[in-house]
Design a protein around this motif. Structure first.
Motif, PDB file in Angstrom:
ATOM      1  N   TRP A   1       0.824  -1.211   0.000  1.00 54.53           N
ATOM      2  CA  TRP A   1       0.000   0.000   0.000  1.00 54.53           C
ATOM      3  C   TRP A   1       0.857   1.258   0.000  1.00 54.53           C
ATOM      4  N   GLN A   2       1.993   1.198   0.677  1.00 59.01           N
ATOM      5  CA  GLN A   2       2.898   2.349   0.680  1.00 59.01           C
ATOM      6  C   GLN A   2       3.499   2.567  -0.710  1.00 59.01           C
ATOM      7  N   ALA A   3       3.839   1.471  -1.388  1.00 55.30           N
ATOM      8  CA  ALA A   3       4.377   1.587  -2.748  1.00 55.30           C
ATOM      9  C   ALA A   3       3.323   2.140  -3.692  1.00 55.30           C
ATOM     10  N   LEU A   4       2.069   1.724  -3.514  1.00 53.58           N
ATOM     11  CA  LEU A   4       0.990   2.218  -4.365  1.00 53.58           C
ATOM     12  C   LEU A   4       0.758   3.711  -4.138  1.00 53.58           C
ATOM     13  N   SER A   5       0.788   4.150  -2.890  1.00 55.78           N
ATOM     14  CA  SER A   5       0.591   5.580  -2.622  1.00 55.78           C
ATOM     15  C   SER A   5       1.772   6.391  -3.158  1.00 55.78           C
ATOM     16  N   ALA A   6       2.975   5.836  -3.117  1.00 53.27           N
ATOM     17  CA  ALA A   6       4.135   6.534  -3.684  1.00 53.27           C
ATOM     18  C   ALA A   6       3.988   6.670  -5.197  1.00 53.27           C
ATOM     19  N   ALA A   7       3.486   5.641  -5.864  1.00 57.09           N
ATOM     20  CA  ALA A   7       3.278   5.708  -7.310  1.00 57.09           C
ATOM     21  C   ALA A   7       2.216   6.749  -7.661  1.00 57.09           C
ATOM     22  N   GLN A   8       1.170   6.842  -6.848  1.00 54.61           N
ATOM     23  CA  GLN A   8       0.152   7.863  -7.076  1.00 54.61           C
ATOM     24  C   GLN A   8       0.724   9.264  -6.896  1.00 54.61           C
ATOM     25  N   SER A   9       1.614   9.434  -5.947  1.00 61.15           N
ATOM     26  CA  SER A   9       2.247  10.738  -5.735  1.00 61.15           C
ATOM     27  C   SER A   9       3.123  11.123  -6.918  1.00 61.15           C
ATOM     28  N   VAL A  10       3.826  10.140  -7.482  1.00 60.39           N
ATOM     29  CA  VAL A  10       4.663  10.407  -8.656  1.00 60.39           C
ATOM     30  C   VAL A  10       3.797  10.832  -9.835  1.00 60.39           C
ATOM     31  N   LEU A  11       2.668  10.177 -10.048  1.00 54.30           N
ATOM     32  CA  LEU A  11       1.770  10.555 -11.139  1.00 54.30           C
ATOM     33  C   LEU A  11       1.197  11.958 -10.931  1.00 54.30           C
ATOM     34  N   ALA A  12       0.836  12.286  -9.717  1.00 55.71           N
ATOM     35  CA  ALA A  12       0.310  13.625  -9.441  1.00 55.71           C
ATOM     36  C   ALA A  12       1.381  14.683  -9.681  1.00 55.71           C
ATOM     37  N   ASP A  13       2.619  14.370  -9.330  1.00 56.07           N
ATOM     38  CA  ASP A  13       3.717  15.304  -9.568  1.00 56.07           C
ATOM     39  C   ASP A  13       3.986  15.467 -11.051  1.00 56.07           C
ATOM     40  N   ALA A  14       3.877  14.378 -11.822  1.00 58.85           N
ATOM     41  CA  ALA A  14       4.098  14.459 -13.267  1.00 58.85           C
ATOM     42  C   ALA A  14       3.006  15.280 -13.945  1.00 58.85           C
ATOM     43  N   ARG A  15       1.793  15.234 -13.422  1.00 61.21           N
ATOM     44  CA  ARG A  15       0.701  16.027 -13.999  1.00 61.21           C
ATOM     45  C   ARG A  15       0.929  17.526 -13.796  1.00 61.21           C
ATOM     46  N   GLY A  16       1.564  17.893 -12.707  1.00 56.59           N
ATOM     47  CA  GLY A  16       1.807  19.294 -12.427  1.00 56.59           C
ATOM     48  C   GLY A  16       3.095  19.823 -13.032  1.00 56.59           C
ATOM     49  N   PHE A  17       3.783  19.037 -13.832  1.00 56.60           N
ATOM     50  CA  PHE A  17       5.056  19.459 -14.406  1.00 56.60           C
ATOM     51  C   PHE A  17       4.887  20.645 -15.344  1.00 56.60           C
TER      52      PHE A  17
ATOM     53  N   GLU B   1       6.127  23.365 -23.649  1.00 61.88           N
ATOM     54  CA  GLU B   1       5.900  23.910 -24.984  1.00 61.88           C
ATOM     55  C   GLU B   1       6.860  23.282 -26.003  1.00 61.88           C
ATOM     56  N   VAL B   2       8.125  23.196 -25.633  1.00 60.99           N
ATOM     57  CA  VAL B   2       9.115  22.586 -26.531  1.00 60.99           C
ATOM     58  C   VAL B   2       8.796  21.111 -26.737  1.00 60.99           C
ATOM     59  N   GLY B   3       8.415  20.415 -25.681  1.00 60.89           N
ATOM     60  CA  GLY B   3       8.051  18.999 -25.801  1.00 60.89           C
ATOM     61  C   GLY B   3       6.851  18.797 -26.696  1.00 60.89           C
TER      62      GLY B   3
END
Length: 138
Positions: free
Chosen positions: A33-49, A58-60
């Motif tokens: 469950w801790q690994a799953l919550s860490a993966a969700q945090s990474v996805l949320a961080d990637a969305r806010g990039f 813009e370049v991407g």
């Protein structure tokens, strides 16, 4: 083969649920469950990039657009040079002289050099003459 894939799936699922990182020196254990919550945090961080780095997004985006345009032009070029000529040639009709077969008379020759086979005829075994030894006088 399918059995091995199923077995790998179930083993991976069991290993995901089991706790990770047991060490004798008091290391921290990480549960599933801790690994799953860490993966969700990474996805949320990637969305806010894109909010944090708008120039990089813009370049991407331009780069992805450029790659898609190149792929589209390549597919169009392949279709024009190879795909459009595939259906223009009419299929060749079977040769009626050989009973509907497209084999040439050279193709019908047996490998040992006999006469060409006629369609519908039963194959015959080749006749070989083997010399016999002479009889000894009695």
């Amino acid at each position: 083969m399918f059995f091995l894939l199923r077995m790998a799936f179930w083993l991976a699922l069991i290993l995901l649920i089991l706790p990770i990182g047991t060490s004798s020196d008091g290391g921290r254990q990480i549960g599933a469950w801790q690994a799953l919550s860490a993966a969700q945090s990474v996805l949320a961080d990637a969305r806010g990039f894109c909010q944090r780095q708008p120039d990089a997004c813009e370049v991407g985006g331009e780069m992805v657009s450029h790659i898609l345009d190149k792929a589209q032009m390549s597919a169009k070029w392949l279709y024009e040079n190879f795909g459009s000529h595939a259906g223009t040639e009419a299929p060749r009709a079977p040769d009626a002289a050989h009973g509907g077969s497209t084999l040439t008379p050279q193709d019908l020759l047996p490998s040992w050099g006999g006469e060409p086979a006629t369609p519908g005829a039963t194959p015959q075994a080749p006749s070989f003459s083997v010399p016999l030894p002479q009889r000894r006088p009695a």
